[in-house]
Design a protein around this motif. Structure first.
Motif, PDB file in Angstrom:
ATOM      1  N   GLN A   3       1.137  -1.186  -0.013  1.00  7.47           N
ATOM      2  CA  GLN A   3       0.055   0.063  -0.023  1.00  7.47           C
ATOM      3  C   GLN A   3       0.694   1.154   0.039  1.00  7.47           C
ATOM      4  OE1 GLN A   3      -2.951   0.364  -1.001  1.00  7.47           O
ATOM      5  NE2 GLN A   3      -4.222  -0.294   0.413  1.00  7.47           N
ATOM      6  N   VAL A   4       0.384   2.331  -0.507  1.00  9.91           N
ATOM      7  CA  VAL A   4       1.023   3.489  -0.676  1.00  9.91           C
ATOM      8  C   VAL A   4       0.093   4.563  -0.138  1.00  9.91           C
ATOM      9  CG1 VAL A   4       1.916   5.356  -2.300  1.00  9.91           C
ATOM     10  CG2 VAL A   4       2.476   3.006  -2.577  1.00  9.91           C
ATOM     11  N   GLN A   5       0.473   5.532   0.814  1.00 11.83           N
ATOM     12  CA  GLN A   5      -0.105   6.440   1.208  1.00 11.83           C
ATOM     13  C   GLN A   5       0.479   7.964   0.664  1.00 11.83           C
ATOM     14  OE1 GLN A   5       1.250   4.399   3.549  1.00 11.83           O
ATOM     15  NE2 GLN A   5      -0.562   3.159   3.057  1.00 11.83           N
ATOM     16  N   LEU A   6      -0.453   8.747   0.239  1.00 12.69           N
ATOM     17  CA  LEU A   6      -0.061   9.984  -0.243  1.00 12.69           C
ATOM     18  C   LEU A   6      -0.672  11.159   0.451  1.00 12.69           C
ATOM     19  CD1 LEU A   6      -0.641   9.244  -4.282  1.00 12.69           C
ATOM     20  CD2 LEU A   6       1.411   8.935  -2.892  1.00 12.69           C
ATOM     21  N   VAL A   7      -0.040  12.214   0.916  1.00 10.48           N
ATOM     22  CA  VAL A   7      -0.290  13.449   1.377  1.00 10.48           C
ATOM     23  C   VAL A   7       0.041  14.790   0.678  1.00 10.48           C
ATOM     24  CG1 VAL A   7      -0.266  14.697   3.705  1.00 10.48           C
ATOM     25  CG2 VAL A   7      -0.469  12.104   3.743  1.00 10.48           C
ATOM     26  N   GLU A   8      -0.683  15.443   0.469  1.00 12.68           N
ATOM     27  CA  GLU A   8      -0.539  16.616  -0.344  1.00 12.68           C
ATOM     28  C   GLU A   8      -0.639  17.907   0.400  1.00 12.68           C
ATOM     29  OE1 GLU A   8      -3.507  14.277  -3.050  1.00 12.68           O
ATOM     30  OE2 GLU A   8      -3.334  15.051  -1.154  1.00 12.68           O
ATOM     31  N   ASN A  32      13.480  12.090  -4.907  1.00 12.45           N
ATOM     32  CA  ASN A  32      13.454  10.808  -4.459  1.00 12.45           C
ATOM     33  C   ASN A  32      13.865  10.410  -3.174  1.00 12.45           C
ATOM     34  OD1 ASN A  32      12.496  10.118  -7.299  1.00 12.45           O
ATOM     35  ND2 ASN A  32      14.664   9.744  -8.184  1.00 12.45           N
ATOM     36  N   ALA A  33      14.925  11.018  -2.662  1.00 16.12           N
ATOM     37  CA  ALA A  33      15.216  10.889  -1.459  1.00 16.12           C
ATOM     38  C   ALA A  33      14.278  10.864  -0.402  1.00 16.12           C
ATOM     39  CB  ALA A  33      16.562  11.644  -1.008  1.00 16.12           C
ATOM     40  N   LYS A  34      13.332  11.961  -0.621  1.00 15.65           N
ATOM     41  CA  LYS A  34      12.458  12.292   0.322  1.00 15.65           C
ATOM     42  C   LYS A  34      10.816  11.857  -0.089  1.00 15.65           C
ATOM     43  CE  LYS A  34      14.485  16.749   1.359  1.00 15.65           C
ATOM     44  NZ  LYS A  34      14.196  18.216   1.646  1.00 15.65           N
ATOM     45  N   ASN A  35      10.764  10.930  -1.271  1.00 18.13           N
ATOM     46  CA  ASN A  35       9.711  10.343  -1.676  1.00 18.13           C
ATOM     47  C   ASN A  35       8.642  11.250  -2.056  1.00 18.13           C
ATOM     48  OD1 ASN A  35      10.798   7.600  -1.345  1.00 18.13           O
ATOM     49  ND2 ASN A  35       9.711   7.158   0.293  1.00 18.13           N
ATOM     50  N   THR A  36       9.070  12.595  -2.624  1.00 18.35           N
ATOM     51  CA  THR A  36       8.246  13.766  -2.543  1.00 18.35           C
ATOM     52  C   THR A  36       8.185  14.022  -4.171  1.00 18.35           C
ATOM     53  OG1 THR A  36       8.743  14.226  -0.392  1.00 18.35           O
ATOM     54  CG2 THR A  36       7.723  15.868  -2.067  1.00 18.35           C
ATOM     55  N   VAL A  37       6.842  14.300  -4.624  1.00 20.37           N
ATOM     56  CA  VAL A  37       6.863  15.041  -5.916  1.00 20.37           C
ATOM     57  C   VAL A  37       6.293  16.311  -5.703  1.00 20.37           C
ATOM     58  CG1 VAL A  37       4.430  14.033  -5.979  1.00 20.37           C
ATOM     59  CG2 VAL A  37       5.729  14.858  -8.129  1.00 20.37           C
ATOM     60  N   TYR A  38       6.686  17.467  -6.558  1.00 23.94           N
ATOM     61  CA  TYR A  38       6.395  18.613  -6.325  1.00 23.94           C
ATOM     62  C   TYR A  38       5.489  19.564  -7.591  1.00 23.94           C
ATOM     63  CZ  TYR A  38       9.756  18.454  -2.624  1.00 23.94           C
ATOM     64  OH  TYR A  38      10.569  18.323  -1.575  1.00 23.94           O
ATOM     65  N   ALA A  97      -8.926  25.030  -8.124  1.00 22.08           N
ATOM     66  CA  ALA A  97      -9.348  23.551  -7.995  1.00 22.08           C
ATOM     67  C   ALA A  97      -8.866  22.994  -6.859  1.00 22.08           C
ATOM     68  CB  ALA A  97      -9.095  22.804  -9.335  1.00 22.08           C
ATOM     69  N   VAL A  98      -9.271  21.899  -6.444  1.00 19.70           N
ATOM     70  CA  VAL A  98      -8.615  20.691  -5.556  1.00 19.70           C
ATOM     71  C   VAL A  98      -7.523  20.058  -6.404  1.00 19.70           C
ATOM     72  CG1 VAL A  98      -8.863  18.690  -4.049  1.00 19.70           C
ATOM     73  CG2 VAL A  98     -10.748  20.548  -4.212  1.00 19.70           C
ATOM     74  N   TYR A  99      -6.440  20.068  -6.092  1.00 25.91           N
ATOM     75  CA  TYR A  99      -5.289  19.317  -6.744  1.00 25.91           C
ATOM     76  C   TYR A  99      -5.021  17.988  -6.124  1.00 25.91           C
ATOM     77  CZ  TYR A  99      -4.338  23.264  -9.720  1.00 25.91           C
ATOM     78  OH  TYR A  99      -4.477  24.214 -10.405  1.00 25.91           O
ATOM     79  N   TYR A 100      -4.876  16.928  -6.878  1.00 22.04           N
ATOM     80  CA  TYR A 100      -4.725  15.479  -6.306  1.00 22.04           C
ATOM     81  C   TYR A 100      -3.291  15.010  -6.841  1.00 22.04           C
ATOM     82  CZ  TYR A 100      -9.670  15.735  -5.280  1.00 22.04           C
ATOM     83  OH  TYR A 100     -10.898  16.114  -4.622  1.00 22.04           O
ATOM     84  N   CYS A 101      -2.619  14.106  -5.753  1.00 21.57           N
ATOM     85  CA  CYS A 101      -1.546  13.577  -6.361  1.00 21.57           C
ATOM     86  C   CYS A 101      -1.973  12.074  -6.586  1.00 21.57           C
ATOM     87  CB  CYS A 101      -0.710  13.603  -4.953  1.00 21.57           C
ATOM     88  SG  CYS A 101       1.139  12.800  -5.384  1.00 21.57           S
ATOM     89  N   SER A 143       3.229  20.236  -2.615  1.00 13.05           N
ATOM     90  CA  SER A 143       3.906  18.966  -2.269  1.00 13.05           C
ATOM     91  C   SER A 143       3.391  17.653  -2.116  1.00 13.05           C
ATOM     92  CB  SER A 143       4.765  19.032  -1.019  1.00 13.05           C
ATOM     93  OG  SER A 143       5.763  20.415  -1.264  1.00 13.05           O
ATOM     94  N   CYS A 144       3.587  16.346  -2.505  1.00 12.44           N
ATOM     95  CA  CYS A 144       3.147  15.291  -2.315  1.00 12.44           C
ATOM     96  C   CYS A 144       4.175  14.224  -1.452  1.00 12.44           C
ATOM     97  CB  CYS A 144       2.304  14.499  -3.384  1.00 12.44           C
ATOM     98  SG  CYS A 144       1.666  13.029  -3.438  1.00 12.44           S
ATOM     99  N   VAL A 145       3.811  13.875  -0.568  1.00 12.68           N
ATOM    100  CA  VAL A 145       4.832  12.930   0.252  1.00 12.68           C
ATOM    101  C   VAL A 145       4.271  11.775   0.036  1.00 12.68           C
ATOM    102  CG1 VAL A 145       6.061  12.336   2.225  1.00 12.68           C
ATOM    103  CG2 VAL A 145       5.813  14.697   1.633  1.00 12.68           C
ATOM    104  N   ALA A 146       4.792  10.522  -0.115  1.00 10.33           N
ATOM    105  CA  ALA A 146       4.507   9.043  -0.374  1.00 10.33           C
ATOM    106  C   ALA A 146       5.153   8.104   0.890  1.00 10.33           C
ATOM    107  CB  ALA A 146       4.862   8.558  -1.554  1.00 10.33           C
ATOM    108  N   SER A 147       4.144   7.554   1.401  1.00 15.06           N
ATOM    109  CA  SER A 147       4.761   6.447   2.101  1.00 15.06           C
ATOM    110  C   SER A 147       4.407   5.053   1.931  1.00 15.06           C
ATOM    111  CB  SER A 147       4.489   6.754   3.670  1.00 15.06           C
ATOM    112  OG  SER A 147       3.251   7.038   3.869  1.00 15.06           O
TER     113      SER A 147
END
Length: 119
Positions: A1-6, A73-79, A91-95, A21-25
């Motif tokens: 499972q992957v959790q994403l928090v924007e 990649n080191a932070k598992n983050t997409v910007y 709008a509401v922006y989703y990762c 920012s979108c951090v993945a765990s």
């Protein structure tokens, strides 16, 4: 499972900038495409930008030249760096993280962050 928090949404005047920012765990080992989508009130969710694990990017025509997607990649983050914002960017922006290599590969969505651009 992957959790994403924007995070990073908010209220900004037209012409301004925001960085989302979108951090993945979790287990993102199989993920090969990360992206940002948005949904305005009464509209369907639409693609904003995507980036592959190889760094290949794709943008909606409406944001080309104004938005930039990138990863840490080191932070598992997409910007998503958003410049020259317009009221129509509200709008509401989703990762979204997904595996597009296999048929019906896993895909994960965050809960979204609201961006409001005032005129």
């Amino acid at each position: 499972q992957v959790q994403l928090v924007e995070s990073g949404g908010g209220l900004v005047q037209a012409g301004g900038s925001l960085r989302l920012s979108c951090v993945a765990s979790g287990n993102i080992h199989s993920i090969n495409v990360m992206g940002w989508y948005r949904q305005a009130p009464g509209e369907q969710r639409e693609l904003v930008a995507t980036i592959t694990t190889r760094g290949r990017t794709n943008y909606a025509d409406s944001v080309k030249g104004r938005f930039t997607i990138s990863t840490d990649n080191a932070k598992n983050t997409v910007y998503l760096q958003m410049n020259s914002l317009k009221p129509e960017d509200t709008a509401v922006y989703y990762c979204k993280f997904e595996n597009t290599i296999v048929v019906e590969g896993p895909r994960y969505w965050g809960k979204g962050t609201l961006v409001t651009v005032s005129s």
